[in-house]
Design a protein around this motif. Structure first.
Motif, PDB file in Angstrom:
ATOM      1  N   LYS A 172      21.776   9.738   5.787  1.00 30.28           N
ATOM      2  CA  LYS A 172      22.648  10.290   6.729  1.00 30.28           C
ATOM      3  C   LYS A 172      23.561   9.623   7.618  1.00 30.28           C
ATOM      4  CE  LYS A 172      23.003  14.457   9.693  1.00 30.28           C
ATOM      5  NZ  LYS A 172      22.230  15.646  10.276  1.00 30.28           N
ATOM      6  N   LEU A 173      24.678   9.894   7.762  1.00 29.81           N
ATOM      7  CA  LEU A 173      25.455   9.138   8.783  1.00 29.81           C
ATOM      8  C   LEU A 173      25.732  10.308   9.673  1.00 29.81           C
ATOM      9  CD1 LEU A 173      27.390   6.754   9.645  1.00 29.81           C
ATOM     10  CD2 LEU A 173      29.291   8.194   8.457  1.00 29.81           C
ATOM     11  N   ILE A 174      25.495   9.868  10.948  1.00 29.44           N
ATOM     12  CA  ILE A 174      25.838  10.483  12.302  1.00 29.44           C
ATOM     13  C   ILE A 174      26.898   9.817  13.073  1.00 29.44           C
ATOM     14  CG2 ILE A 174      24.862  11.345  14.436  1.00 29.44           C
ATOM     15  CD1 ILE A 174      22.260  11.283  13.084  1.00 29.44           C
ATOM     16  N   ASP A 175      28.201  10.412  13.158  1.00 34.81           N
ATOM     17  CA  ASP A 175      29.147   9.662  13.768  1.00 34.81           C
ATOM     18  C   ASP A 175      29.612  10.322  15.015  1.00 34.81           C
ATOM     19  OD1 ASP A 175      30.875  11.756  12.976  1.00 34.81           O
ATOM     20  OD2 ASP A 175      31.553  10.833  11.355  1.00 34.81           O
ATOM     21  N   PHE A 176      29.201  11.430  15.318  1.00 34.69           N
ATOM     22  CA  PHE A 176      29.457  12.422  16.466  1.00 34.69           C
ATOM     23  C   PHE A 176      30.849  12.713  16.602  1.00 34.69           C
ATOM     24  CE2 PHE A 176      25.631  10.455  17.554  1.00 34.69           C
ATOM     25  CZ  PHE A 176      24.986  11.368  18.298  1.00 34.69           C
ATOM     26  N   GLU A 177      31.528  12.580  15.519  1.00 34.47           N
ATOM     27  CA  GLU A 177      33.086  13.029  15.029  1.00 34.47           C
ATOM     28  C   GLU A 177      32.800  14.275  14.189  1.00 34.47           C
ATOM     29  OE1 GLU A 177      35.735  10.050  14.473  1.00 34.47           O
ATOM     30  OE2 GLU A 177      34.862   8.748  16.143  1.00 34.47           O
ATOM     31  N   THR A 178      32.368  13.961  12.873  1.00 35.77           N
ATOM     32  CA  THR A 178      32.385  14.779  11.833  1.00 35.77           C
ATOM     33  C   THR A 178      30.897  15.187  11.514  1.00 35.77           C
ATOM     34  OG1 THR A 178      32.403  13.150  10.285  1.00 35.77           O
ATOM     35  CG2 THR A 178      34.424  13.678  10.874  1.00 35.77           C
ATOM     36  N   ARG A 232       0.808  -1.347   0.147  1.00 30.69           N
ATOM     37  CA  ARG A 232       0.331  -0.063   0.047  1.00 30.69           C
ATOM     38  C   ARG A 232       0.874   1.299   0.036  1.00 30.69           C
ATOM     39  NH1 ARG A 232      -4.410   1.122   4.504  1.00 30.69           N
ATOM     40  NH2 ARG A 232      -5.721  -0.320   3.334  1.00 30.69           N
ATOM     41  N   ASN A 233       1.918   1.208   0.702  1.00 30.78           N
ATOM     42  CA  ASN A 233       2.798   2.343   0.926  1.00 30.78           C
ATOM     43  C   ASN A 233       4.083   1.910   1.126  1.00 30.78           C
ATOM     44  OD1 ASN A 233       4.356   4.517   1.722  1.00 30.78           O
ATOM     45  ND2 ASN A 233       2.995   5.394   3.148  1.00 30.78           N
ATOM     46  N   PRO A 234       5.056   2.037   0.023  1.00 21.64           N
ATOM     47  CA  PRO A 234       6.228   1.318  -0.070  1.00 21.64           C
ATOM     48  C   PRO A 234       7.413   2.448   0.589  1.00 21.64           C
ATOM     49  CG  PRO A 234       5.947   2.513  -2.247  1.00 21.64           C
ATOM     50  CD  PRO A 234       4.396   2.395  -1.364  1.00 21.64           C
ATOM     51  N   ALA A 235       7.113   3.452   0.985  1.00 22.09           N
ATOM     52  CA  ALA A 235       7.991   4.533   1.769  1.00 22.09           C
ATOM     53  C   ALA A 235       8.404   3.913   2.976  1.00 22.09           C
ATOM     54  CB  ALA A 235       7.381   5.759   1.913  1.00 22.09           C
ATOM     55  N   VAL A 236       9.745   3.869   3.188  1.00 17.90           N
ATOM     56  CA  VAL A 236      10.412   3.094   4.504  1.00 17.90           C
ATOM     57  C   VAL A 236      11.429   4.012   4.997  1.00 17.90           C
ATOM     58  CG1 VAL A 236       9.731   0.769   3.840  1.00 17.90           C
ATOM     59  CG2 VAL A 236      11.771   1.642   3.215  1.00 17.90           C
ATOM     60  N   ALA A 237      11.996   3.902   6.255  1.00 16.08           N
ATOM     61  CA  ALA A 237      13.091   4.258   6.938  1.00 16.08           C
ATOM     62  C   ALA A 237      13.956   3.168   7.429  1.00 16.08           C
ATOM     63  CB  ALA A 237      12.801   5.288   7.738  1.00 16.08           C
ATOM     64  N   LEU A 238      15.257   3.208   7.476  1.00  8.97           N
ATOM     65  CA  LEU A 238      15.919   2.247   8.107  1.00  8.97           C
ATOM     66  C   LEU A 238      17.093   2.784   9.042  1.00  8.97           C
ATOM     67  CD1 LEU A 238      16.960   0.417   4.747  1.00  8.97           C
ATOM     68  CD2 LEU A 238      15.344  -0.539   6.538  1.00  8.97           C
ATOM     69  N   THR A 239      17.411   2.278  10.153  1.00 13.04           N
ATOM     70  CA  THR A 239      18.317   2.781  10.871  1.00 13.04           C
ATOM     71  C   THR A 239      19.229   1.727  11.303  1.00 13.04           C
ATOM     72  OG1 THR A 239      17.057   4.351  11.960  1.00 13.04           O
ATOM     73  CG2 THR A 239      19.000   3.779  13.342  1.00 13.04           C
ATOM     74  N   VAL A 240      20.749   1.799  11.131  1.00 10.26           N
ATOM     75  CA  VAL A 240      21.616   0.841  11.421  1.00 10.26           C
ATOM     76  C   VAL A 240      22.368   1.595  12.480  1.00 10.26           C
ATOM     77  CG1 VAL A 240      23.295  -1.073  10.551  1.00 10.26           C
ATOM     78  CG2 VAL A 240      21.541  -0.155   9.252  1.00 10.26           C
ATOM     79  N   ASP A 241      22.709   1.164  13.448  1.00 13.00           N
ATOM     80  CA  ASP A 241      23.578   1.819  14.588  1.00 13.00           C
ATOM     81  C   ASP A 241      24.391   0.726  15.403  1.00 13.00           C
ATOM     82  OD1 ASP A 241      21.415   0.811  15.972  1.00 13.00           O
ATOM     83  OD2 ASP A 241      20.662   2.782  16.855  1.00 13.00           O
ATOM     84  N   THR A 242      25.307   1.422  16.280  1.00 16.40           N
ATOM     85  CA  THR A 242      26.138   0.704  17.135  1.00 16.40           C
ATOM     86  C   THR A 242      25.548   0.770  18.547  1.00 16.40           C
ATOM     87  OG1 THR A 242      27.604   2.485  17.283  1.00 16.40           O
ATOM     88  CG2 THR A 242      28.189   0.985  15.772  1.00 16.40           C
ATOM     89  N   GLU A 243      26.134   0.061  19.325  1.00 15.51           N
ATOM     90  CA  GLU A 243      25.685   0.060  20.865  1.00 15.51           C
ATOM     91  C   GLU A 243      26.926   0.635  21.664  1.00 15.51           C
ATOM     92  OE1 GLU A 243      26.017  -3.103  19.330  1.00 15.51           O
ATOM     93  OE2 GLU A 243      23.669  -2.765  18.514  1.00 15.51           O
ATOM     94  N   VAL A 244      27.760   1.368  21.107  1.00 15.89           N
ATOM     95  CA  VAL A 244      28.901   1.942  21.907  1.00 15.89           C
ATOM     96  C   VAL A 244      28.973   3.280  21.772  1.00 15.89           C
ATOM     97  CG1 VAL A 244      30.619  -0.006  21.391  1.00 15.89           C
ATOM     98  CG2 VAL A 244      30.632   1.896  19.892  1.00 15.89           C
TER      99      VAL A 244
END
Length: 165
Positions: free
Chosen positions: A140-146, A65-77
């Motif tokens: 978007k990449l969020i690395d908290f460094e750059t 019905r609605n093929p729009a998606v969002a994905l999150t891949v992250d670390t636990e550190v």
């Protein structure tokens, strides 16, 4: 977001590390209009994210019905590394077990014997599966460094403007 900007984000070293992980969180809109987020195994084929699910999974009707998606891949550190992707899902019904599904468990520790037993169990359970192929339309990449979350970037900018006066 233009494809070259998406490719630049997805080709960064931290993004490549995150795209080599086994689990992502898939967000989509359920049939009742409410949001859903589910953890699901995935693989990156160099241009798209491939997820696999059972042919009777409730998310399939919602994605049709609605093929729009969002994905999150992250670390636990700390500091966390977070890859955010938005995209469009295409559904591909497959007889048997897609090769991508067998690749999902690549970083989990299994002995060769456990792997054989796991694969036999998978093959006895599924006659077919559905490949959910996500083409990224934003990343978007969020690395908290750059890179930081956009709201934090704005706060940093405001602070810097106050301090420079």
């Amino acid at each position: 977001m233009h494809q070259n900007a998406i490719d630049e984000v997805l080709n960064r070293p931290y993004s490549r590390e995150l795209l080599a992980r086994d689990l992502t969180r898939l967000a989509y809109t359920a049939l009742d209009g409410t949001p859903r987020v589910v953890p699901i195994g995935f693989t990156w084929n160099g241009s798209r994210i491939v997820l696999c699910t059972s042919t009777n999974a409730p998310k399939l009707a919602a994605l049709r019905r609605n093929p729009a998606v969002a994905l999150t891949v992250d670390t636990e550190v700390h500091p966390p590394k977070v890859l955010l992707i938005r995209g469009t899902a295409e559904l591909d019904v497959v007889e048997g077990i897609p090769e991508e599904y067998l690749q999902f468990n690549g970083t989990y520790e299994m002995t060769p014997e456990q792997r054989v037993e796991w694969e036999a169990g998978v093959r006895s359970l599924y006659d077919g599966m559905v490949r959910i192929v996500v083409t990224p339309t934003w990343a978007k990449l969020i690395d908290f460094e750059t890179t930081l979350p956009s709201a934090v970037e704005e706060l940093v900018r405001r602070r810097d403007e106050r301090q420079s006066v």
